[in-house]
Design a protein around this motif. Sequence first.
Motif, PDB file in Angstrom:
ATOM      1  N   ASN A 167      52.324  11.473 -37.299  1.00  0.00           N
ATOM      2  CA  ASN A 167      51.030  10.806 -37.354  1.00  0.00           C
ATOM      3  C   ASN A 167      51.172   9.468 -36.636  1.00  0.00           C
ATOM      4  O   ASN A 167      51.825   8.554 -37.143  1.00  0.00           O
ATOM      5  N   PHE A 168      50.584   9.313 -35.476  1.00  0.00           N
ATOM      6  CA  PHE A 168      50.885   8.165 -34.629  1.00  0.00           C
ATOM      7  C   PHE A 168      49.683   7.731 -33.799  1.00  0.00           C
ATOM      8  O   PHE A 168      48.716   8.473 -33.620  1.00  0.00           O
ATOM      9  N   ASP A 169      49.779   6.510 -33.290  1.00  0.00           N
ATOM     10  CA  ASP A 169      48.897   6.000 -32.242  1.00  0.00           C
ATOM     11  C   ASP A 169      49.765   5.278 -31.230  1.00  0.00           C
ATOM     12  O   ASP A 169      50.745   4.609 -31.597  1.00  0.00           O
ATOM     13  N   ILE A 170      49.412   5.399 -29.956  1.00  0.00           N
ATOM     14  CA  ILE A 170      50.083   4.663 -28.891  1.00  0.00           C
ATOM     15  C   ILE A 170      49.272   3.401 -28.625  1.00  0.00           C
ATOM     16  O   ILE A 170      48.076   3.465 -28.336  1.00  0.00           O
ATOM     17  N   ILE A 171      49.929   2.239 -28.742  1.00  0.00           N
ATOM     18  CA  ILE A 171      49.247   0.954 -28.609  1.00  0.00           C
ATOM     19  C   ILE A 171      49.941   0.140 -27.521  1.00  0.00           C
ATOM     20  O   ILE A 171      51.104  -0.260 -27.674  1.00  0.00           O
ATOM     21  N   VAL A 172      49.249  -0.085 -26.428  1.00  0.00           N
ATOM     22  CA  VAL A 172      49.787  -0.824 -25.294  1.00  0.00           C
ATOM     23  C   VAL A 172      49.415  -2.293 -25.439  1.00  0.00           C
ATOM     24  O   VAL A 172      48.234  -2.634 -25.597  1.00  0.00           O
ATOM     25  N   ARG A 203      40.057  -5.029 -27.246  1.00  0.00           N
ATOM     26  CA  ARG A 203      40.760  -3.786 -27.549  1.00  0.00           C
ATOM     27  C   ARG A 203      39.969  -2.638 -26.944  1.00  0.00           C
ATOM     28  O   ARG A 203      38.758  -2.561 -27.139  1.00  0.00           O
ATOM     29  N   LYS A 204      40.641  -1.766 -26.245  1.00  0.00           N
ATOM     30  CA  LYS A 204      39.960  -0.657 -25.588  1.00  0.00           C
ATOM     31  C   LYS A 204      40.642   0.659 -25.954  1.00  0.00           C
ATOM     32  O   LYS A 204      41.860   0.763 -25.884  1.00  0.00           O
ATOM     33  N   ARG A 205      39.831   1.630 -26.318  1.00  0.00           N
ATOM     34  CA  ARG A 205      40.336   2.992 -26.551  1.00  0.00           C
ATOM     35  C   ARG A 205      40.103   3.792 -25.277  1.00  0.00           C
ATOM     36  O   ARG A 205      38.971   3.887 -24.796  1.00  0.00           O
ATOM     37  N   MET A 206      41.181   4.374 -24.759  1.00  0.00           N
ATOM     38  CA  MET A 206      41.107   5.099 -23.506  1.00  0.00           C
ATOM     39  C   MET A 206      41.759   6.465 -23.661  1.00  0.00           C
ATOM     40  O   MET A 206      42.396   6.762 -24.683  1.00  0.00           O
ATOM     41  N   GLU A 207      41.610   7.278 -22.633  1.00  0.00           N
ATOM     42  CA  GLU A 207      42.313   8.560 -22.568  1.00  0.00           C
ATOM     43  C   GLU A 207      42.936   8.709 -21.191  1.00  0.00           C
ATOM     44  O   GLU A 207      42.309   8.401 -20.181  1.00  0.00           O
ATOM     45  N   ILE A 208      44.181   9.140 -21.170  1.00  0.00           N
ATOM     46  CA  ILE A 208      44.873   9.472 -19.933  1.00  0.00           C
ATOM     47  C   ILE A 208      45.249  10.944 -20.014  1.00  0.00           C
ATOM     48  O   ILE A 208      46.065  11.336 -20.856  1.00  0.00           O
ATOM     49  N   VAL A 233      44.907   6.485 -26.126  1.00  0.00           N
ATOM     50  CA  VAL A 233      45.753   5.294 -26.132  1.00  0.00           C
ATOM     51  C   VAL A 233      44.863   4.091 -26.434  1.00  0.00           C
ATOM     52  O   VAL A 233      43.693   4.058 -26.045  1.00  0.00           O
ATOM     53  N   ILE A 234      45.424   3.119 -27.157  1.00  0.00           N
ATOM     54  CA  ILE A 234      44.724   1.875 -27.459  1.00  0.00           C
ATOM     55  C   ILE A 234      45.374   0.764 -26.644  1.00  0.00           C
ATOM     56  O   ILE A 234      46.594   0.573 -26.724  1.00  0.00           O
ATOM     57  N   VAL A 235      44.579   0.037 -25.862  1.00  0.00           N
ATOM     58  CA  VAL A 235      45.087  -1.068 -25.059  1.00  0.00           C
ATOM     59  C   VAL A 235      44.572  -2.370 -25.668  1.00  0.00           C
ATOM     60  O   VAL A 235      43.359  -2.546 -25.832  1.00  0.00           O
ATOM     61  N   ILE A 236      45.501  -3.270 -26.018  1.00  0.00           N
ATOM     62  CA  ILE A 236      45.146  -4.582 -26.561  1.00  0.00           C
ATOM     63  C   ILE A 236      45.547  -5.639 -25.542  1.00  0.00           C
ATOM     64  O   ILE A 236      46.724  -5.751 -25.184  1.00  0.00           O
TER      65      ILE A 236
END
Length: 312
Positions: A97-102, A268-273, A278-281
């Motif tokens: 259970n994870f999120d990728i946070i850049v 904060r932006k939620r994106m998809e690659i 992915v969440i970019v802060i």
Amino acid sequence: MRISRVKTLRLSYPYYLTILLCIMFVFSASLSYYILINDQCNCSGPVNQIKYTTPSRKKLISTKHKLAILVPYRNRFEELLDFVPYMNNFLSNQRINFDIIVLNQIDQYRFNRASLLNAGFLETRDNYDYIAMHDVDLLPLNMNLSYKYPEQPFHVAAPTLHPRYHYDKFIGGILLINRKHFELVNGLSNRYWGWGLEDDEFYVRLKDAHLNITRPVNITTGTNDTFRHIHGKDRKRDTAKCFNQREVTRRRDRQTGLHDVKYEIFGRKRMEIEDSPVIVINVKLHCDLTATPWCNCDKKAETNNSANKKKT
């Protein structure tokens, strides 16, 4: 005579209606049975080419702990394009259970991996049980490299497996640590502007707190095939040392850490690659030029700092 025939027909009508209904019932039942036993896919192509909708990642989760993949980042777009889809598949296969946070550093100072990780932890600690301090240019190839919740700090990119760094105290690349332990050691030092050494100082913090650093066991791959290191040779690292940086950063930092990291969040932006979330802060770090003037190593800054010292 006419009256008698009409009476006969009237008496026979219910009888014929009953027979007709029986015939229709038998026909309908026979037709339904035939369709049922001969039901086949009338597809336009082979069955193995049919595309099914992939179940939501959340439905695949089997662990109660949630992981924040914290990725310190600046100007590494091509690596990020590879990293996000790959790690999404890798961790989904492990049912994590994870999120990728850049953590995208947007200020004018030198890159500060440690401060970005401190800021990322503070921004996510209420929603996650543990973090992965994860370089964007290092991808795990061996599925036996576990990202599950660590009872003790777990160094995934062990020196016996990492393609580049092999000294015993190395804990960079990929390190998993739970929320309690990260707070216990007060995060990382904020003094490390530029490339390198912040993970070596963090190693000392973990040892001072009597935490046991664990590493993967029973891994059959080695330094050449356990990870993919996508850092290009043409990309230069910022290894400059200016002012008294070398002297200060060679010692254990007992003053700075999680409690005093200075930063601002600019969105904060939620994106998809490639359909991978992915969440970019966007993080703007602040530098105390008196304490760490090496956050800016250009000659003009160094000259001004030297002049100020002489005046003092």
